[in-house]
Design a protein around this motif. Structure first.
Motif: not given
Length: 109
Positions: A69-71, A76-78, A16-18
């Motif tokens: 979390e957005d950070d 990761l996408t960066w 449920p949470r990374f």
């Protein structure tokens, strides 16, 4: 090209949470047939930073997760890693949908 997928786990489901996952499934060499090498990695403790480090050092291409979390998502996408987030359900179902090309963020399996 062989792709590598990582799914944070809670038992057999997508965690449920990374940042709280202590176990991950890494699938390597997955093809249209769905075959690939699967291995479980147990982390010493729940840590989003350690998980990101593992993702980078393992050369993971895609992360399938639920809450992140957005950070960490931005990091990761960066790093050019595809993140399919807000996925709820079994890790096997998520993997099957990914292979079919129908797995989207926010899906409930």
């Amino acid at each position: 090209m062989s792709i590598k997928i990582l799914i944070p786990l809670h038992e057999n489901d997508v965690a449920p949470r990374f940042d709280l996952a202590t176990e991950v499934l890494i699938v390597t060499g997955i093809g249209k047939t769905g075959s690939g090498e699967k291995r479980m990695v147990v982390l010493p403790r729940a840590s989003a930073d350690q998980l990101c480090h593992l993702i980078i050092t393992e050369g993971v291409h895609t992360v399938i997760c639920s809450g992140i979390e957005d950070d960490y998502y931005q990091y990761l996408t960066w790093k050019r890693i595809e993140v399919i987030d807000s996925v709820i359900g079994s890790s096997q179902s998520a993997l099957e949908r990914f292979i079919e090309g129908t797995l989207k963020p926010g899906v409930i399996l």
